[in-house]
Design a protein around this motif. Structure first.
Motif, PDB file in Angstrom:
ATOM      1  N   SER A  30       0.700  -1.350   0.060  1.00 40.61           N
ATOM      2  CA  SER A  30      -0.145  -0.234  -0.037  1.00 40.61           C
ATOM      3  C   SER A  30       0.900   1.477   0.275  1.00 40.61           C
ATOM      4  O   SER A  30       1.536   1.928   1.153  1.00 40.61           O
ATOM      5  CB  SER A  30      -0.980   0.013   0.489  1.00 40.61           C
ATOM      6  OG  SER A  30      -1.059   1.225   1.322  1.00 40.61           O
ATOM      7  N   ARG A  31       0.744   2.080  -0.770  1.00 36.12           N
ATOM      8  CA  ARG A  31       1.561   2.619  -1.315  1.00 36.12           C
ATOM      9  C   ARG A  31       1.053   3.917   0.051  1.00 36.12           C
ATOM     10  O   ARG A  31       1.714   5.168   0.481  1.00 36.12           O
ATOM     11  CB  ARG A  31       1.615   4.158  -2.012  1.00 36.12           C
ATOM     12  CG  ARG A  31       2.076   3.187  -4.038  1.00 36.12           C
ATOM     13  CD  ARG A  31       1.587   4.123  -4.482  1.00 36.12           C
ATOM     14  NE  ARG A  31       0.557   4.162  -4.792  1.00 36.12           N
ATOM     15  CZ  ARG A  31       0.198   3.457  -6.452  1.00 36.12           C
ATOM     16  NH1 ARG A  31       0.124   3.311  -7.436  1.00 36.12           N
ATOM     17  NH2 ARG A  31      -1.742   3.641  -6.440  1.00 36.12           N
ATOM     18  N   ASP A  63      -9.674   1.096  -0.660  1.00 35.38           N
ATOM     19  CA  ASP A  63      -8.761   1.414  -1.808  1.00 35.38           C
ATOM     20  C   ASP A  63      -7.601   1.155  -1.361  1.00 35.38           C
ATOM     21  O   ASP A  63      -6.921   0.152  -1.783  1.00 35.38           O
ATOM     22  CB  ASP A  63      -9.628   2.258  -2.486  1.00 35.38           C
ATOM     23  CG  ASP A  63      -9.771   2.477  -3.061  1.00 35.38           C
ATOM     24  OD1 ASP A  63     -11.088   1.672  -3.287  1.00 35.38           O
ATOM     25  OD2 ASP A  63     -10.460   3.329  -4.108  1.00 35.38           O
ATOM     26  N   ASP A  64      -7.165   1.431  -0.018  1.00 33.34           N
ATOM     27  CA  ASP A  64      -5.901   1.348   0.344  1.00 33.34           C
ATOM     28  C   ASP A  64      -5.530  -0.552   0.518  1.00 33.34           C
ATOM     29  O   ASP A  64      -4.207  -0.913   0.263  1.00 33.34           O
ATOM     30  CB  ASP A  64      -5.452   2.114   1.053  1.00 33.34           C
ATOM     31  CG  ASP A  64      -5.170   3.677   0.873  1.00 33.34           C
ATOM     32  OD1 ASP A  64      -5.004   4.020  -0.486  1.00 33.34           O
ATOM     33  OD2 ASP A  64      -5.310   4.765   1.777  1.00 33.34           O
ATOM     34  N   LEU A  65      -6.900  -0.573   1.952  1.00 33.11           N
ATOM     35  CA  LEU A  65      -6.485  -2.616   2.105  1.00 33.11           C
ATOM     36  C   LEU A  65      -5.945  -2.468   0.591  1.00 33.11           C
ATOM     37  O   LEU A  65      -5.907  -3.857   0.725  1.00 33.11           O
ATOM     38  CB  LEU A  65      -7.958  -2.410   2.714  1.00 33.11           C
ATOM     39  CG  LEU A  65      -7.349  -2.112   3.769  1.00 33.11           C
ATOM     40  CD1 LEU A  65      -9.199  -2.725   4.651  1.00 33.11           C
ATOM     41  CD2 LEU A  65      -6.529  -2.767   5.113  1.00 33.11           C
ATOM     42  N   ALA A  66      -6.856  -2.749  -0.296  1.00 33.92           N
ATOM     43  CA  ALA A  66      -7.436  -4.425  -0.974  1.00 33.92           C
ATOM     44  C   ALA A  66      -5.617  -3.792  -2.203  1.00 33.92           C
ATOM     45  O   ALA A  66      -5.039  -4.308  -2.633  1.00 33.92           O
ATOM     46  CB  ALA A  66      -8.664  -3.225  -2.809  1.00 33.92           C
ATOM     47  N   GLU A  67      -5.209  -2.369  -2.017  1.00 31.58           N
ATOM     48  CA  GLU A  67      -3.830  -2.604  -2.699  1.00 31.58           C
ATOM     49  C   GLU A  67      -2.941  -3.186  -2.120  1.00 31.58           C
ATOM     50  O   GLU A  67      -1.859  -4.060  -2.359  1.00 31.58           O
ATOM     51  CB  GLU A  67      -2.930  -0.833  -2.276  1.00 31.58           C
ATOM     52  CG  GLU A  67      -1.757  -0.537  -3.073  1.00 31.58           C
ATOM     53  CD  GLU A  67      -1.644   0.688  -3.290  1.00 31.58           C
ATOM     54  OE1 GLU A  67      -1.193   1.407  -4.818  1.00 31.58           O
ATOM     55  OE2 GLU A  67      -1.960   1.841  -2.380  1.00 31.58           O
ATOM     56  N   ALA A  68      -3.020  -3.160  -0.754  1.00 31.21           N
ATOM     57  CA  ALA A  68      -2.020  -4.126   0.561  1.00 31.21           C
ATOM     58  C   ALA A  68      -2.409  -5.244   0.423  1.00 31.21           C
ATOM     59  O   ALA A  68      -1.427  -6.241   0.506  1.00 31.21           O
ATOM     60  CB  ALA A  68      -2.577  -3.827   1.625  1.00 31.21           C
ATOM     61  N   GLU A 147     -12.203  -5.634   8.738  1.00 32.35           N
ATOM     62  CA  GLU A 147     -11.469  -4.763   9.791  1.00 32.35           C
ATOM     63  C   GLU A 147     -10.593  -5.988  10.122  1.00 32.35           C
ATOM     64  O   GLU A 147      -9.600  -6.202  10.628  1.00 32.35           O
ATOM     65  CB  GLU A 147     -12.811  -4.663  10.570  1.00 32.35           C
ATOM     66  CG  GLU A 147     -13.154  -3.902  10.657  1.00 32.35           C
ATOM     67  CD  GLU A 147     -12.109  -1.633   9.982  1.00 32.35           C
ATOM     68  OE1 GLU A 147     -11.234  -1.942  10.312  1.00 32.35           O
ATOM     69  OE2 GLU A 147     -12.271  -1.614   8.587  1.00 32.35           O
ATOM     70  N   ILE A 148     -11.093  -7.703  10.112  1.00 32.73           N
ATOM     71  CA  ILE A 148     -10.044  -8.426  10.433  1.00 32.73           C
ATOM     72  C   ILE A 148      -8.903  -8.032   9.256  1.00 32.73           C
ATOM     73  O   ILE A 148      -7.779  -8.774   9.503  1.00 32.73           O
ATOM     74  CB  ILE A 148     -10.603 -10.203  10.244  1.00 32.73           C
ATOM     75  CG1 ILE A 148     -11.596  -9.833  11.052  1.00 32.73           C
ATOM     76  CG2 ILE A 148      -9.757 -11.091   9.894  1.00 32.73           C
ATOM     77  CD1 ILE A 148     -12.730 -11.081  10.678  1.00 32.73           C
ATOM     78  N   VAL A 149      -8.780  -8.337   8.132  1.00 37.41           N
ATOM     79  CA  VAL A 149      -7.596  -8.411   7.231  1.00 37.41           C
ATOM     80  C   VAL A 149      -6.516  -7.034   7.547  1.00 37.41           C
ATOM     81  O   VAL A 149      -5.822  -7.414   7.478  1.00 37.41           O
ATOM     82  CB  VAL A 149      -8.391  -7.774   6.158  1.00 37.41           C
ATOM     83  CG1 VAL A 149      -7.406  -7.850   4.419  1.00 37.41           C
ATOM     84  CG2 VAL A 149      -9.216  -8.721   5.346  1.00 37.41           C
TER      85      VAL A 149
END
Length: 172
Positions: A30-31, A63-68, A147-149
């Motif tokens: 994540s950037r 979106d940041d979580l998806a990137e991570a 939230e678990i992720v």
């Protein structure tokens, strides 16, 4: 600063921004997370680095979580040639073919339900524990699962940051 910094953390603190960003990308893709962690340099110890990482993770958007998450392979399928991925998923190394097939099916069901890979801090977990977690988490709402992720990514990042901080030699 009274305590001596671990070698890797001292190098990270003084690395050129591009080098430090590359090192953080190896921890988390994540950037937004990396930018937030970079902005707090220099760190006076590993606890301060963890605190900044945790705060950055808690502030990530969907979106940041998806990137991570995009930087993580499926459980049971470590990235070929990636020692970090293989080390983190060591609990699957001796798993039976049946367990591997079951986890693959659960991964696919999870991905269909939530739109991303099943993510768990696999370090120290057996294949059976990962399977059981995947089964249990399929029943979560998307909001609960996000939230678990986030919590699982926080744990993974801490493990990887500890390795970065303790690393000997040139980090680049």
């Amino acid at each position: 600063m009274s305590a001596r910094l671990p070698a890797g953390l001292a190098r990270f603190n003084t690395a050129e921004p591009d080098t430090a960003a590359h090192l953080l990308h190896e921890v988390c893709t994540s950037r937004g997370w990396a930018d937030a962690v970079l902005a707090k340099r220099p760190y006076d110890g590993l606890d301060a680095l963890y605190e900044a990482s945790d705060a950055a993770m808690s502030g990530l958007s969907a979106d940041d979580l998806a990137e991570a998450m995009a930087g993580h392979p499926q459980i049971g399928r470590p990235k070929p040639g990636d020692p970090v991925s293989a080390r983190e998923q060591r609990g699957m190394a001796g798993a039976s073919d049946g367990l591997k097939a079951e986890l693959l099916d659960l991964n696919l069901a999870y991905q269909e339900r939530f739109g991303h890979v099943f993510l768990i801090c696999a370090t120290g977990l057996t294949g059976e524990r990962m399977r059981d977690a995947a089964r249990a988490r399929l029943g979560n709402t998307p909001e609960r699962e996000r939230e678990i992720v986030r919590a699982e990514l926080t744990k993974i990042n801490r493990i990887r940051l500890a390795r970065l901080a303790e690393a000997e030699g040139d980090p680049s």
